[in-house]
Design a protein around this motif. Structure first.
Motif, mmCIF file in Angstrom:
data_model
loop_
_atom_site.group_PDB
_atom_site.id
_atom_site.type_symbol
_atom_site.label_atom_id
_atom_site.label_comp_id
_atom_site.label_asym_id
_atom_site.label_seq_id
_atom_site.Cartn_x
_atom_site.Cartn_y
_atom_site.Cartn_z
ATOM 1 N N ILE A 61 0.817 -1.209 0.000
ATOM 2 C CA ILE A 61 0.000 0.000 0.000
ATOM 3 C C ILE A 61 0.857 1.268 0.000
ATOM 4 C CG2 ILE A 61 -1.651 1.352 1.352
ATOM 5 C CD1 ILE A 61 -2.821 -1.387 2.226
ATOM 6 N N CYS A 62 1.924 1.253 0.786
ATOM 7 C CA CYS A 62 2.647 2.508 0.982
ATOM 8 C C CYS A 62 3.688 2.819 -0.086
ATOM 9 C CB CYS A 62 3.319 2.530 2.344
ATOM 10 S SG CYS A 62 2.140 2.402 3.667
ATOM 11 N N THR A 63 4.147 1.833 -0.816
ATOM 12 C CA THR A 63 5.163 2.142 -1.808
ATOM 13 C C THR A 63 4.496 2.359 -3.156
ATOM 14 O OG1 THR A 63 5.473 -0.162 -2.381
ATOM 15 C CG2 THR A 63 6.868 0.705 -0.649
ATOM 16 N N GLY A 64 5.215 3.041 -4.044
ATOM 17 C CA GLY A 64 4.642 3.258 -5.358
ATOM 18 C C GLY A 64 5.735 3.372 -6.391
ATOM 19 N N HIS A 65 6.905 2.882 -6.025
ATOM 20 C CA HIS A 65 8.077 3.159 -6.807
ATOM 21 C C HIS A 65 9.081 2.067 -6.525
ATOM 22 C CE1 HIS A 65 9.969 6.328 -9.029
ATOM 23 N NE2 HIS A 65 8.816 6.944 -8.924
ATOM 24 N N HIS A 66 9.917 1.744 -7.482
ATOM 25 C CA HIS A 66 10.880 0.686 -7.229
ATOM 26 C C HIS A 66 11.831 1.064 -6.098
ATOM 27 C CE1 HIS A 66 14.129 -2.235 -8.796
ATOM 28 N NE2 HIS A 66 13.472 -2.725 -7.789
ATOM 29 N N ASP A 67 12.228 2.345 -6.062
ATOM 30 C CA ASP A 67 13.155 2.794 -5.024
ATOM 31 C C ASP A 67 12.580 2.581 -3.631
ATOM 32 O OD1 ASP A 67 14.619 3.550 -7.101
ATOM 33 O OD2 ASP A 67 14.390 5.709 -6.828
ATOM 34 N N SER A 68 11.361 3.122 -3.440
ATOM 35 C CA SER A 68 10.777 3.023 -2.106
ATOM 36 C C SER A 68 10.434 1.571 -1.789
ATOM 37 C CB SER A 68 9.539 3.908 -1.991
ATOM 38 O OG SER A 68 8.635 3.642 -3.014
ATOM 39 N N TYR A 69 10.101 0.825 -2.849
ATOM 40 C CA TYR A 69 9.753 -0.581 -2.662
ATOM 41 C C TYR A 69 10.940 -1.361 -2.105
ATOM 42 C CZ TYR A 69 7.755 -5.136 -3.943
ATOM 43 O OH TYR A 69 7.255 -6.405 -3.935
ATOM 44 N N SER A 70 12.131 -1.096 -2.645
ATOM 45 C CA SER A 70 13.279 -1.887 -2.202
ATOM 46 C C SER A 70 13.828 -1.396 -0.868
ATOM 47 C CB SER A 70 14.371 -1.890 -3.276
ATOM 48 O OG SER A 70 14.550 -0.609 -3.786
ATOM 49 N N GLN A 71 13.500 -0.158 -0.499
ATOM 50 C CA GLN A 71 14.043 0.345 0.757
ATOM 51 C C GLN A 71 13.053 0.140 1.895
ATOM 52 O OE1 GLN A 71 14.131 4.417 -0.285
ATOM 53 N NE2 GLN A 71 13.549 5.205 1.684
ATOM 54 N N PHE A 72 11.841 -0.338 1.555
ATOM 55 C CA PHE A 72 10.769 -0.379 2.540
ATOM 56 C C PHE A 72 11.071 -1.285 3.730
ATOM 57 C CE2 PHE A 72 6.904 -1.928 4.419
ATOM 58 C CZ PHE A 72 6.221 -0.754 4.653
ATOM 59 N N ASP A 73 11.649 -2.460 3.456
ATOM 60 C CA ASP A 73 11.869 -3.416 4.541
ATOM 61 C C ASP A 73 12.729 -2.826 5.654
ATOM 62 O OD1 ASP A 73 10.242 -5.423 3.675
ATOM 63 O OD2 ASP A 73 11.797 -6.342 2.427
ATOM 64 N N ASP A 74 13.733 -2.053 5.277
ATOM 65 C CA ASP A 74 14.583 -1.416 6.281
ATOM 66 C C ASP A 74 13.799 -0.419 7.120
ATOM 67 O OD1 ASP A 74 16.712 -2.836 5.441
ATOM 68 O OD2 ASP A 74 17.470 -1.284 4.087
ATOM 69 N N LEU A 75 12.970 0.353 6.423
ATOM 70 C CA LEU A 75 12.175 1.351 7.137
ATOM 71 C C LEU A 75 11.215 0.678 8.113
ATOM 72 C CD1 LEU A 75 11.326 3.812 4.237
ATOM 73 C CD2 LEU A 75 12.903 4.170 6.109
ATOM 74 N N PHE A 76 10.656 -0.410 7.652
ATOM 75 C CA PHE A 76 9.721 -1.155 8.489
ATOM 76 C C PHE A 76 10.430 -1.659 9.741
ATOM 77 C CE2 PHE A 76 7.327 -4.898 9.798
ATOM 78 C CZ PHE A 76 6.014 -4.472 9.689
ATOM 79 N N ASP A 77 11.578 -2.281 9.538
ATOM 80 C CA ASP A 77 12.345 -2.809 10.677
ATOM 81 C C ASP A 77 12.734 -1.705 11.638
ATOM 82 O OD1 ASP A 77 12.185 -5.360 9.816
ATOM 83 O OD2 ASP A 77 14.084 -5.308 8.717
#
Lengths: 396, 291
Positions: A61-77
């Motif tokens: 839901i929160c990502t919309g871009h390859h960049d944010s998609y690949s960095q999301f897991d770190d942000l989540f953690d």
């Protein structure tokens, strides 16, 4: 696994999720209230006691871009499980990648952010000695070649006639590039096809006889030209001629955009629209020479991508870069930024004055890195070579 | 249906989805949101929509995007020939008001994919393929439909959706999409499958293939993707290649280098890639892939 200690006040799911959204927003994801609502809604459809599922739902839901998609897991953690990371350190990286990720145009946020984060304007003083030193091997080479040119074609090119000629050549080129038609159709007075919708509508008043014929045609969609001119030390001999060239590109329409760069980027479109060619050029070249120093092509294209590209570059743009390709930034940066620029679907033309020389090969690391992203790479050391571009540009 | 069971059902139907993709599809169904899939060509983005339609037993309405796509080819168009005939036939009719009402009614309307998708009885799957090929104007049309599921036609009025279609948009990332569009969608980036998943896909599609040969093929393709290529081979290419190898009766990749090199036409699709992968490199990759 260490779990985040939430403040006592943030008791409910909603508050924690809102906090997470704020965390993501701090890290440059463009999220609004709608996304928060969406995630809370999504909790009805998943098992929220399962960490993996919640992570996936947030991610989708929160990502919309390859960049944010690949960095999301770190942000989540970093938010839900403090893996011993400093918040500030995390906030740093994504901010940087957000800057790379200039495709989002957010007027309010970006302007403040780039002025505070973007240290390029302040940097050169501390940085330039080091960058000059690192580029000294190539720098000496340029200097010797430069004097060579001054003796040959530089003075001839400086006469008012040849400046005017440069302008005329530019005008021709601009016409060659600009003549592009859209594949869309619009109602028009003259046109190849009938506008059946209008015609039939009008025929009703004539008892079904299509008496008035309305037509459709493909509208002209002018191709927009964006020119970036390198006025660093190694390019100064060409600066005036290229400036008149830019002036030629710019004067006859309001769409063309022009920029100068050396260690920083300046927009000069408005100054170039000055009617007095000589005054404009003198003012600009003085301004450009004032900066001098090294060239930062990579970071300048980055600035351009961040600040101007969203407004000025789209699928109907041609970006012309006039530079010798000697760059004090790492070549990877330039390659990466050119790739991003290319993502906007524009065509990129690189005019390199050195290419006109005998035995020139694009061995400067920057130039070599840029080559795969260019639609056309051509010489630009004489007016003839500029004029010779016309057929190529027509084809682009 | 939970997301795990959705993943399992997809697998039964021959589509091996990653966790992210399964969750995205699950949420897109339950929240009725469009799903935006990005990724390189040949990773199976379009296939998701096809499988979903097959799974739900509904119609798949596909809209292939290209530059210059406009409202009359995507939303609706009046049937002009029919209107013209009708106007001619109704010449005696003096009541122009009634005539106008007639020829601008439902029967004279040609529904194009987007309008068709929202006027079905049973919610269909609407696949908007390669959205990055269409221009920005088309994205703007799309926004109205994706957010409100309604279409405004000046002559008739607003047509609201009878059923909400499941919308899948795919993009190869050849151009950046607008943020407005991205925000309306759930997002997933589809990667090339890892070796395990790819093997599962291969065995699902070509169950007769020898197990050790399948493993060799998958690890060769995985290695090939790591090479500097203009166009990396996708899953479809891998399946084509496997079919070619099975058809030629090759039992082990290292058996016949010349023949193997010839079969690479299935995997490498540009002249530069052929040039970049000469026989020596193929043999090196085969050496790594064959245990």
């Amino acid at each position: 696994m260490k779990a985040t200690q939430f403040p006592a006040s943030a008791s409910g799911v909603t508050e924690r999720v809102t906090g997470f959204m704020a965390h993501l927003r701090d890290n440059g994801l463009p999220l609004g209230v709608a996304e928060t609502t969406k995630t809370l809604q999504s909790f009805q459809h998943i098992d929220i006691t399962d960490q993996h599922q919640v992570r996936l739902a947030f991610k989708v839901i929160c990502t919309g871009h390859h960049d944010s998609y690949s960095q999301f897991d770190d942000l989540f953690d970093s938010y839900w499980f403090n893996h011993g990371r400093e918040r500030s350190a995390i906030a740093q990286t994504p901010n940087q990648s957000r800057q790379n990720n200039h495709s989002r145009f957010q007027p309010g946020v970006d302007s403040t952010r780039s002025s505070s984060d973007d240290g390029e304007a302040e940097q050169p003083d501390g940085d330039s000695s080091d960058s000059e030193a690192s580029a000294s091997g190539e720098g000496r080479l340029i200097a010797s070649k430069t004097t060579n040119i001054e003796k040959t074609d530089f003075r001839e090119l400086m006469t008012p006639e040849s400046l005017q000629q440069a302008e005329a050549v530019a005008l021709k080129l601009a016409r060659a590039i600009r003549d592009k038609r859209s594949r869309r159709q619009r109602a028009a007075v003259r046109g190849a096809k009938l506008d059946l919708r209008k015609t039939i509508r009008a025929s009703i008043s004539h008892g079904g006889v299509p008496f008035d014929l309305y037509r459709r045609n493909k509208p002209d969609r002018p191709v927009k030209i964006v020119a970036l001119l390198d006025v660093s030390g190694s390019m100064t001999v060409y600066a005036r001629v290229f400036l008149s060239f830019l002036k030629g590109l710019i004067t006859h329409d309001t769409q063309t955009d022009a920029y100068l760069f050396h260690t920083s980027l300046v927009r000069i479109s408005d100054a170039l629209r000055d009617h007095d060619t000589f005054r404009a050029i003198n003012r600009l070249s003085l301004m450009a020479q004032g900066f001098g120093g090294g060239t930062k092509i990579g970071s300048n294209i980055k600035t351009f991508n961040q600040q101007y590209a969203a407004r000025t570059v789209n699928g109907r743009s041609v970006v012309i870069i006039l530079s010798d390709g000697y760059d004090t930034d790492p070549p990877e940066l330039m390659a990466c930024e050119l790739k991003k620029l290319k993502k906007r679907n524009c065509r990129i033309i690189w005019l390199n004055p050195l290419k006109g020389w005998k035995d020139y090969a694009p061995v400067a690391r920057g130039m070599a890195a840029a080559l795969p992203h260019l639609n056309h790479f051509a010489a630009a050391n004489t007016l003839e070579s500029l004029a010779a571009l016309e057929p190529h540009l027509k084809r682009l | 249906m939970s997301w795990k069971s959705l993943q399992a059902t997809l697998a039964d139907n021959g589509y091996i989805a990653s966790d992210e993709l399964a969750m995205a599809v699950h949420l897109s169904v339950s929240l009725q949101r469009p799903l935006l899939l990005e990724g390189a060509a040949g990773v199976g983005k379009t296939e998701v929509a096809k499988k979903l339609a097959a799974l739900n037993g509904t119609k798949l309405i596909r809209l292939q995007c290209y530059e210059g796509l406009d409202a009359s080819t995507t939303i609706y168009e009046w049937n002009y020939q029919k209107q013209l005939l009708s106007v001619q036939a109704g010449k005696g009719d003096a009541d122009t008001e009634r005539l106008e009402q007639r020829i601008f009614s439902d029967q004279y309307l040609l529904k194009r994919p987007l309008l068709e998708a929202i006027t079905q009885d049973k919610p269909p799957v609407l696949l908007i393929d390669e959205i990055d090929r269409a221009d920005e104007e088309f994205e703007a049309y799309l926004l109205e439909i994706l957010s409100d599921f309604q279409v405004s036609i000046p002559e008739i009025g607003t047509i609201t959706a009878t059923s909400y279609p499941l919308v899948v948009l795919t993009s190869n990332g050849s151009r950046d999409l607008s943020d407005a569009l991205r925000r309306r969608c759930l997002y997933t980036y589809v990667e090339y499958p890892d070796a395990k998943t790819e093997l599962a896909i291969l065995q699902r599609h070509l169950p007769d293939i020898d197990a050790s040969l399948a493993e060799q093929i998958v690890s060769f393709v995985q290695l090939l993707r790591k090479e500097e290529l203009e166009k990396k081979p996708g899953v479809a290419e891998m399946l084509d290649w496997t079919a070619a190898i099975a058809g030629l009766g090759i039992a082990k990749l290292s058996d016949n280098p010349v023949e193997l090199q010839a079969t690479l036409v299935c995997l490498l699709k540009t002249q530069a890639d052929h040039y970049n992968i000469p026989r020596e490199i193929t043999e090196r990759l085969v050496g790594q892939a064959v245990p």
